[in-house]
Motif scaffolding. Sequence first.
Motif, short mmCIF file in Angstrom:
data_model
loop_
_atom_site.label_atom_id
_atom_site.label_comp_id
_atom_site.label_asym_id
_atom_site.label_seq_id
_atom_site.Cartn_x
_atom_site.Cartn_y
_atom_site.Cartn_z
N ARG A 400 0.85 -1.19 0.00
CA ARG A 400 0.00 0.00 0.00
C ARG A 400 0.89 1.24 0.00
NH1 ARG A 400 -2.47 -3.71 3.51
NH2 ARG A 400 -4.54 -4.39 2.78
N TRP A 401 1.49 1.52 -1.14
CA TRP A 401 2.44 2.63 -1.24
C TRP A 401 2.02 3.67 -2.27
CZ3 TRP A 401 4.45 2.38 3.08
CH2 TRP A 401 4.91 1.18 3.64
N SER A 402 0.72 3.86 -2.36
CA SER A 402 0.17 4.96 -3.15
C SER A 402 -0.82 5.70 -2.25
CB SER A 402 -0.53 4.45 -4.41
OG SER A 402 0.38 3.81 -5.28
N VAL A 403 -1.09 6.94 -2.58
CA VAL A 403 -1.96 7.76 -1.74
C VAL A 403 -3.01 8.45 -2.59
CG1 VAL A 403 -0.44 9.77 -1.90
CG2 VAL A 403 -2.01 9.57 0.05
N ALA A 404 -4.18 8.62 -2.04
CA ALA A 404 -5.26 9.35 -2.71
C ALA A 404 -5.09 10.83 -2.41
CB ALA A 404 -6.62 8.85 -2.21
N ASP A 405 -4.31 11.50 -3.24
CA ASP A 405 -3.95 12.91 -3.01
C ASP A 405 -5.03 13.82 -3.55
OD1 ASP A 405 -2.75 15.40 -2.80
OD2 ASP A 405 -0.76 14.64 -3.32
N PRO A 406 -5.69 14.61 -2.70
CA PRO A 406 -6.77 15.49 -3.17
C PRO A 406 -6.24 16.77 -3.84
CG PRO A 406 -6.46 15.79 -0.83
CD PRO A 406 -5.52 14.68 -1.24
#
Length: 513
Positions: A400-406
Amino acid sequence: MTTETITHFHFCCGLGAGAKGFNQANPKVGNLEGKFECLGGIDVEPSAIRDFKTLTGVDGTLMDLFTRDQYTRFHGKEPCKDWKEATPADIRKAAKNQTPNVVFISSPCKGASGLLSQQKSVTPKYQALNELTLRCVWLMIEAWKDDPVDLIVFENVPRLATRGRHLLDQINQLLSFAGYAVSETTHDCGDIGGLAQSRKRFLLVARHIEKVPPFLYQPTYKGLRSVGSVLDRMPLPGDKHGGAMHRVPRLQWKTWVRLAFVEAGKDWRSLERLAMEDGHLRDYVIMPEHRNGYMGVNDWNESMGTVAGKSKPTNGNFSVADPRGNGFASKYAVTHFDRSSGTVIAGSTTGQGAFAVADPRPGMKRQKGDSYYGGGHYGVIPWDSSCGAVSAAASHDNGRWSVADPRLPKATEKCLAVIRSLDGTWHRPFTTLELAALQSLIEPEEYLELDGLNDEAWRERIGNAVPPSAAKAIAEVMGTTILLARSGETFLLSNAPVWVKPMAIALSIGDIQ
């Protein structure tokens, strides 16, 4: 074959492109062969002097050629205490205390450039810069008044013939008084150097009548090439083999979109053909009106305009319709499950070949005990959540090395984007290395890294350079003339025209203007 050394020296030498071209020349007359030797060059920019050594193998001299009055008017302040005006003795020292056979003068052209408004061009700052033309010629004549230079080349922008007419008249008088025959003309560096750019320049050539009686002939016309014929021999932009100068410029997202809609061979005005609604484009906002050439895209198979000191997508035709965009599109291709794949290769490290497949089978529905289950592969962490322990091998595809960047990028933020245009190509800016290749500073297959780490500074020095291929063409004919003089000949049977401007008197024996 007897080898004759022909020496050359450069005022306002820049990064040494003109000198490099002269070094490459190899004129021949009968059993005489000319070998050009650079005595050095003078420039006020330290980085240019370091580049001069790189390109020519000869040390240049860091020197300010302004008079005190010109320095004050240009910089708006008095020079520092240790500053001093250059003297004829300083010029001779910079040339290793030798008299060069050829002197090449390429003084700054900003004051006479069409990119500068007429209003600014008449200010004291730019008038002082323009006066360097006369200053360089005077220093040259005084430095070698006891042993005059054989041939002189003075090049600048074409508009100098109008904005600097009073200076050219004085230069002609000085040279005539010193015993030179003078001719003013214009030429296209692209045509005589076989370049992929059209680069029109003003040229003044002078021949010392007593020392060099023969005619000075025009360089051979080679014609323009297409930008694709040069760029196709180079690695794709961003390739590590191209080095730091081969990076694709980061542009605003809206700029990438606009470039994608510009027709190859045209500029921003082609955006006007797009559908409009309520005075706006349907999907994005277009920029206000700019001058011709703004957001210009060059056709891959055509030559381009002059490479300027600030060659950016938003100030001229400095982008290209690159048909090799497909090279990016085919990488990491995902093959349909019911179609054949690409060639199976030993290792798809480049993303080519049989790289991936769209597998419709429910094999990714993992259960306990299966590999990948619970590993979080391709996992995306919510912005307001914490993540797991950072591992040494953390990557988007192994946890889990991605992020939901707003924080979505704004249209004005710079980025790198590959957009397939309507013509199937990638409309992108030229890289700095490509501009150097278009200027013939290097062969397309060669590597180059100029002094410093600044693309803007690199581009300015490249844009201000005399293309080596054009300089070589000029040196060839000048070397031929000098060899004729040394062999006692005054005439060469040649179909090349005598170097004159249209409707002007030939630069021949006794022609003093």
